[in-house]
Design a protein around this motif. Structure first.
Motif, short mmCIF file in Angstrom:
data_model
loop_
_atom_site.label_atom_id
_atom_site.label_comp_id
_atom_site.label_asym_id
_atom_site.label_seq_id
_atom_site.Cartn_x
_atom_site.Cartn_y
_atom_site.Cartn_z
N THR A 114 64.58 77.77 -55.29
CA THR A 114 63.59 77.62 -54.21
C THR A 114 62.50 76.65 -54.64
O THR A 114 62.06 75.81 -53.86
CB THR A 114 62.97 78.98 -53.83
N GLU A 115 62.10 76.75 -55.91
CA GLU A 115 61.05 75.82 -56.37
C GLU A 115 61.61 74.40 -56.44
O GLU A 115 60.91 73.44 -56.11
CB GLU A 115 60.51 76.28 -57.72
N LYS A 116 62.87 74.27 -56.80
CA LYS A 116 63.51 72.94 -56.79
C LYS A 116 63.52 72.42 -55.35
O LYS A 116 63.20 71.26 -55.09
CB LYS A 116 64.92 73.04 -57.36
N LEU A 117 63.88 73.31 -54.41
CA LEU A 117 63.89 72.94 -52.99
C LEU A 117 62.49 72.47 -52.55
O LEU A 117 62.35 71.44 -51.89
CB LEU A 117 64.31 74.17 -52.17
N MET A 118 61.46 73.21 -52.95
CA MET A 118 60.10 72.86 -52.52
C MET A 118 59.69 71.49 -53.08
O MET A 118 58.99 70.72 -52.44
CB MET A 118 59.12 73.96 -52.94
N THR A 119 60.17 71.17 -54.29
CA THR A 119 59.89 69.86 -54.88
C THR A 119 60.59 68.76 -54.09
O THR A 119 60.00 67.72 -53.79
CB THR A 119 60.36 69.85 -56.36
N LEU A 120 61.85 69.00 -53.71
CA LEU A 120 62.59 68.00 -52.94
C LEU A 120 61.97 67.83 -51.54
O LEU A 120 61.92 66.72 -51.00
CB LEU A 120 64.06 68.39 -52.81
N LEU A 121 61.47 68.92 -50.96
CA LEU A 121 60.85 68.82 -49.64
C LEU A 121 59.53 68.04 -49.72
O LEU A 121 59.19 67.29 -48.81
CB LEU A 121 60.61 70.22 -49.06
N ALA A 122 58.83 68.21 -50.83
CA ALA A 122 57.57 67.45 -51.01
C ALA A 122 57.87 65.96 -51.05
O ALA A 122 57.10 65.14 -50.55
CB ALA A 122 56.86 67.90 -52.29
N ASN A 123 59.04 65.60 -51.62
CA ASN A 123 59.43 64.17 -51.63
C ASN A 123 59.65 63.64 -50.23
O ASN A 123 59.65 62.44 -50.01
CB ASN A 123 60.73 63.97 -52.43
N GLN A 124 59.91 64.55 -49.29
CA GLN A 124 60.08 64.15 -47.88
C GLN A 124 58.77 64.28 -47.12
O GLN A 124 58.76 64.34 -45.90
CB GLN A 124 61.10 65.08 -47.20
N ASN A 125 57.68 64.41 -47.87
CA ASN A 125 56.33 64.58 -47.28
C ASN A 125 56.18 65.86 -46.47
O ASN A 125 55.41 65.90 -45.52
CB ASN A 125 55.94 63.37 -46.43
N LEU A 126 56.96 66.85 -46.84
CA LEU A 126 56.81 68.14 -46.17
C LEU A 126 56.01 69.08 -47.06
O LEU A 126 56.10 69.02 -48.29
CB LEU A 126 58.20 68.74 -45.89
N GLY A 127 55.20 69.93 -46.42
CA GLY A 127 54.40 70.90 -47.17
C GLY A 127 55.07 72.26 -47.13
O GLY A 127 55.80 72.58 -46.19
N THR A 128 54.82 73.06 -48.17
CA THR A 128 55.42 74.40 -48.24
C THR A 128 54.43 75.39 -48.84
O THR A 128 53.52 75.00 -49.56
CB THR A 128 56.69 74.40 -49.14
#
Ligand SMILES: Cc1cc2nc3c(=O)[nH]c(=O)nc-3n(C[C@H](O)[C@H](O)[C@H](O)COP(=O)(O)O)c2cc1C
Length: 269
Positions: free
Chosen positions: A94-108
């Motif tokens: 999940t933390e890996k996912l949150m890092t990849l989503l941040a690369n897409q300019n998404l916040g979590t």
């Protein structure tokens, strides 16, 4: 990775804006890729798209003291079976996912829904998802006012979390430096943790690092915190050439002072 960690922050203010189709597809692909990295064995990520409905149903019940985070989407982390390994693996990814989503300019932001009644969760998230303990709020972060200094969550110092040979025995910063581990431990402290308790303790012993998780004052540990810190250790470690993987430990707890610690994992340097 070090820059990312230093600047990462949970997003708690989201735009109402929906994901465009391309981003939505990419998010679902990232879910699938991460599930496949561990052969679909331990968890599923589920995208809940009716953020408004979920927010209204869980406000007052979920999050810290019932303060639900309002976002246009939520991600459910559903375990296939509840074991220590599945909790640690799911939080790692999940933390890996949150890092990849941040690369897409998404916040979590992680949201604790452990204490929400199962009947309510079944109603809001679906019968199959009534055992979910954590959601991740997801969306585009609201723009920040550059003139306002934002509140940041405090962090322990390196010497509060890293020890030599046994818990309580201070580690020499020069030794960390000579082993190339000083930056890793400096940046890893910016990892998120449940209630920002930062329960991770590391013991440097010979050629390995042992991860302990401190029990809270209420006598609890949250292994989600273990998986998250293992992910950042591994990702930062790769930058300095560490190639090994964490292995999980099954050892008796350690007592030191008034506290108890659970040995969770070992990483060969
Ligand atoms: C497992 C877990 C559960 C969390 N649950 C919540 C929550 O329910 N509500 C909330 O506002 N923040 C929650 N957080 C976010 C933490 O409070 C936050 O990461 C920590 O205070 C550090 O702040 P930062 O992420 O802004 O650096 C959670 C974090 C983790 C790792």
């Amino acid at each position: 990775m070090s820059n990312f960690l230093k600047n990462r922050k949970s997003t708690r203010d989201f735009k109402k804006k929906k994901l465009d189709n391309k981003t939505r597809t990419e998010v679902l692909e990232i879910f699938k890729d991460l599930e496949e990295e561990v052969n679909n064995e331990y968890f599923n990520f589920i995208l809940f798209e009716e953020g408004d409905k979920i927010y209204k149903s869980l406000d007052g019940l979920a999050g810290y003291a019932g303060v639900m985070i309002e976002s246009p989407y939520y991600i459910g982390i559903r375990l296939k079976e509840v074991t220590e390994k599945s909790i640690i693996t799911a939080s790692y990814y999940t933390e890996k996912l949150m890092t990849l989503l941040a690369n897409q300019n998404l916040g979590t932001c992680w949201v604790n829904v452990k204490d929400v009644d199962k009947y309510i969760k079944a109603n809001v998230l679906g019968e199959d998802n009534k055992n979910i303990g954590y959601l991740v709020a997801l969306g585009y972060p609201k723009a920040k006012n550059p003139f306002v200094q934002e509140a940041t969550s405090s962090r322990y110092g390196v010497s509060d979390i890293v020890y030599k040979d046994k818990i309580g025995n201070p580690v020499n910063i020069d030794e960390l430096e000579s082993r190339g581990l000083d930056d890793l431990f400096y940046y890893i402290r910016f990892a998120p943790s449940n209630y920002n308790l930062q329960p991770w303790r590391f013991i440097l012993k010979d050629d390995k690092i042992i991860l302990l998780i401190k029990y809270s004052d209420e006598g609890k540990t949250d292994l989600m915190d273990a998986g998250i810190i293992m992910y950042y250790f591994k990702a930062l470690g790769e930058v300095i050439g560490l190639k090994n993987e964490w292995s999980l430990l099954n050892e008796t707890n350690i007592e030191y002072g008034d506290s108890e610690y659970k040995p969770v994992g070992e990483f060969r340097l």
